[in-house]
Design a protein around this motif. Structure first.
Motif, PDB file in Angstrom:
ATOM      1  N   VAL A 195     -13.444   4.306   1.750  1.00  0.00           N
ATOM      2  CA  VAL A 195     -12.750   3.550   0.708  1.00  0.00           C
ATOM      3  C   VAL A 195     -13.080   4.067  -0.684  1.00  0.00           C
ATOM      4  O   VAL A 195     -12.184   4.289  -1.499  1.00  0.00           O
ATOM      5  CB  VAL A 195     -13.083   2.045   0.834  1.00  0.00           C
ATOM      6  CG1 VAL A 195     -12.517   1.267  -0.339  1.00  0.00           C
ATOM      7  CG2 VAL A 195     -12.545   1.496   2.141  1.00  0.00           C
TER       8      VAL A 195
ATOM      9  N   LEU B 244      -1.963   7.658  -0.546  1.00  0.00           N
ATOM     10  CA  LEU B 244      -2.052   6.266  -0.132  1.00  0.00           C
ATOM     11  C   LEU B 244      -1.330   6.046   1.197  1.00  0.00           C
ATOM     12  O   LEU B 244      -1.870   5.403   2.109  1.00  0.00           O
ATOM     13  CB  LEU B 244      -1.474   5.344  -1.211  1.00  0.00           C
ATOM     14  CG  LEU B 244      -1.426   3.856  -0.869  1.00  0.00           C
ATOM     15  CD1 LEU B 244      -2.826   3.305  -0.657  1.00  0.00           C
ATOM     16  CD2 LEU B 244      -0.698   3.087  -1.964  1.00  0.00           C
TER      17      LEU B 244
ATOM     18  N   ALA C 284      -8.103  -2.660  -5.694  1.00  0.00           N
ATOM     19  CA  ALA C 284      -8.204  -2.023  -7.012  1.00  0.00           C
ATOM     20  C   ALA C 284      -7.195  -0.893  -7.176  1.00  0.00           C
ATOM     21  O   ALA C 284      -6.790  -0.572  -8.290  1.00  0.00           O
ATOM     22  CB  ALA C 284      -9.619  -1.479  -7.212  1.00  0.00           C
ATOM     23  N   VAL C 285      -6.763  -0.302  -6.082  1.00  0.00           N
ATOM     24  CA  VAL C 285      -5.858   0.849  -6.137  1.00  0.00           C
ATOM     25  C   VAL C 285      -4.434   0.436  -6.514  1.00  0.00           C
ATOM     26  O   VAL C 285      -3.777   1.103  -7.299  1.00  0.00           O
ATOM     27  CB  VAL C 285      -5.868   1.581  -4.773  1.00  0.00           C
ATOM     28  CG1 VAL C 285      -4.756   2.584  -4.682  1.00  0.00           C
ATOM     29  CG2 VAL C 285      -7.217   2.230  -4.549  1.00  0.00           C
ATOM     30  N   TYR C 286      -3.974  -0.661  -5.972  1.00  0.00           N
ATOM     31  CA  TYR C 286      -2.566  -1.037  -6.136  1.00  0.00           C
ATOM     32  C   TYR C 286      -2.174  -1.320  -7.591  1.00  0.00           C
ATOM     33  O   TYR C 286      -1.168  -0.770  -8.058  1.00  0.00           O
ATOM     34  CB  TYR C 286      -2.226  -2.214  -5.221  1.00  0.00           C
ATOM     35  CG  TYR C 286      -2.497  -1.884  -3.774  1.00  0.00           C
ATOM     36  CD1 TYR C 286      -1.723  -0.950  -3.088  1.00  0.00           C
ATOM     37  CD2 TYR C 286      -3.553  -2.473  -3.092  1.00  0.00           C
ATOM     38  CE1 TYR C 286      -1.984  -0.623  -1.769  1.00  0.00           C
ATOM     39  CE2 TYR C 286      -3.827  -2.153  -1.770  1.00  0.00           C
ATOM     40  CZ  TYR C 286      -3.039  -1.229  -1.114  1.00  0.00           C
ATOM     41  OH  TYR C 286      -3.298  -0.898   0.185  1.00  0.00           O
TER      42      TYR C 286
ATOM     43  N   ARG D  22      -7.320   7.524  -8.122  1.00  0.00           N
ATOM     44  CA  ARG D  22      -7.494   7.386  -9.573  1.00  0.00           C
ATOM     45  C   ARG D  22      -7.375   8.747 -10.255  1.00  0.00           C
ATOM     46  O   ARG D  22      -6.697   8.901 -11.270  1.00  0.00           O
ATOM     47  CB  ARG D  22      -8.851   6.764  -9.876  1.00  0.00           C
ATOM     48  CG  ARG D  22      -9.113   6.659 -11.355  1.00  0.00           C
ATOM     49  CD  ARG D  22     -10.438   5.962 -11.620  1.00  0.00           C
ATOM     50  NE  ARG D  22     -10.779   6.107 -13.003  1.00  0.00           N
ATOM     51  CZ  ARG D  22     -11.965   6.483 -13.449  1.00  0.00           C
ATOM     52  NH1 ARG D  22     -12.948   6.698 -12.609  1.00  0.00           N
ATOM     53  NH2 ARG D  22     -12.196   6.607 -14.728  1.00  0.00           N
TER      54      ARG D  22
ATOM     55  N   PRO E 131      -7.482   1.123   1.138  1.00  0.00           N
ATOM     56  CA  PRO E 131      -8.334   1.556   0.030  1.00  0.00           C
ATOM     57  C   PRO E 131      -8.758   0.437  -0.911  1.00  0.00           C
ATOM     58  O   PRO E 131      -9.465   0.686  -1.877  1.00  0.00           O
ATOM     59  CB  PRO E 131      -7.470   2.586  -0.690  1.00  0.00           C
ATOM     60  CG  PRO E 131      -6.087   2.206  -0.370  1.00  0.00           C
ATOM     61  CD  PRO E 131      -6.116   1.611   1.002  1.00  0.00           C
ATOM     62  N   GLY E 132      -8.347  -0.766  -0.654  1.00  0.00           N
ATOM     63  CA  GLY E 132      -8.788  -1.892  -1.474  1.00  0.00           C
ATOM     64  C   GLY E 132      -7.775  -2.275  -2.535  1.00  0.00           C
ATOM     65  O   GLY E 132      -6.902  -1.498  -2.890  1.00  0.00           O
TER      66      GLY E 132
ATOM     67  N   GLN F  74     -10.392   5.741  -3.265  1.00  0.00           N
ATOM     68  CA  GLN F  74     -10.148   5.123  -4.568  1.00  0.00           C
ATOM     69  C   GLN F  74     -10.333   6.145  -5.695  1.00  0.00           C
ATOM     70  O   GLN F  74      -9.516   6.220  -6.613  1.00  0.00           O
ATOM     71  CB  GLN F  74     -11.092   3.940  -4.783  1.00  0.00           C
ATOM     72  CG  GLN F  74     -10.760   2.740  -3.951  1.00  0.00           C
ATOM     73  CD  GLN F  74     -11.800   1.636  -4.067  1.00  0.00           C
ATOM     74  OE1 GLN F  74     -12.907   1.838  -4.563  1.00  0.00           O
ATOM     75  NE2 GLN F  74     -11.446   0.452  -3.587  1.00  0.00           N
ATOM     76  N   CYS F  75     -11.389   6.946  -5.615  1.00  0.00           N
ATOM     77  CA  CYS F  75     -11.635   7.967  -6.642  1.00  0.00           C
ATOM     78  C   CYS F  75     -10.524   9.011  -6.667  1.00  0.00           C
ATOM     79  O   CYS F  75     -10.079   9.413  -7.742  1.00  0.00           O
ATOM     80  CB  CYS F  75     -12.977   8.658  -6.394  1.00  0.00           C
ATOM     81  SG  CYS F  75     -14.403   7.630  -6.751  1.00  0.00           S
TER      82      CYS F  75
ATOM     83  N   GLN G 265      -3.484  -0.165 -10.235  1.00  0.00           N
ATOM     84  CA  GLN G 265      -3.545   1.099 -10.969  1.00  0.00           C
ATOM     85  C   GLN G 265      -2.306   1.936 -10.709  1.00  0.00           C
ATOM     86  O   GLN G 265      -1.703   2.479 -11.630  1.00  0.00           O
ATOM     87  CB  GLN G 265      -4.786   1.881 -10.574  1.00  0.00           C
ATOM     88  CG  GLN G 265      -4.931   3.158 -11.350  1.00  0.00           C
ATOM     89  CD  GLN G 265      -6.234   3.859 -11.065  1.00  0.00           C
ATOM     90  OE1 GLN G 265      -6.915   3.558 -10.105  1.00  0.00           O
ATOM     91  NE2 GLN G 265      -6.570   4.803 -11.905  1.00  0.00           N
TER      92      GLN G 265
END
Length: 148
Positions: free
Chosen positions: A101, A124, A137-139, A109, A134-135, A105-106, A141
């Motif tokens: 994950v 993705l 936080a990704v969406y 980003r 991936p959690g 994410q990195c 962004q």
């Protein structure tokens, strides 16, 4: 680290001018030791341009250490030189290691910040097909970058 100290001593005391092969060997040794900050300092102080394979390893090390912004700068350098596309570089790293994950994410980003939004979406989709989320936080962004 001893090699780096010795290198600096040799250069300052005897005005030693290392050749390209020596610089690559020392830089590669720093990457092998996962001394990412020392490797960055080495590049900054010498100003030499390492071999492409070492730059790719350097990007992976930077990203693993959470220095994604610096990794993006190096990827941009690689892209400007038309050595490899940003996506190929990241996908090569993903093939060589397990998906997790934090890494995904990195990478998403980094792709977004590098202007490669469609490639971030492709990554993705690939990750989701493999059953990894991936959690959350990704969406946001991806959405905020896409709407720019």
């Amino acid at each position: 680290m001893f090699s780096l100290w010795f290198f600096r001593w040799l250069c300052s005391t005897f005005h030693y001018k290392p050749d390209y092969v020596s610089l690559n060997l020392l830089f590669g040794s720093l990457l092998d030791a996962r001394a990412v900050k020392a490797a960055k300092g080495f590049l900054d102080s010498t100003g030499f341009n390492p071999a492409v394979t070492l730059l790719e390893r350097y990007v992976k090390c930077l990203c693993k250490d959470g220095l994604v912004d610096e990794g993006i700068k190096v990827c941009t350098l690689l892209k400007e030189k038309k050595l490899r596309s940003l996506l190929e570089l990241y996908h090569q790293g993903m093939r060589e290691s397990e998906f997790d994950v934090v890494r995904v994410q990195c990478l998403i980003r980094a792709l977004c910040e590098g202007g490669e939004v469609s490639q971030a979406y492709e990554l993705l989709k690939k990750v989701l097909k493999q059953g990894l989320d991936p959690g959350h936080a990704v969406y946001p962004q991806l959405i905020s970058i896409w709407l720019r």
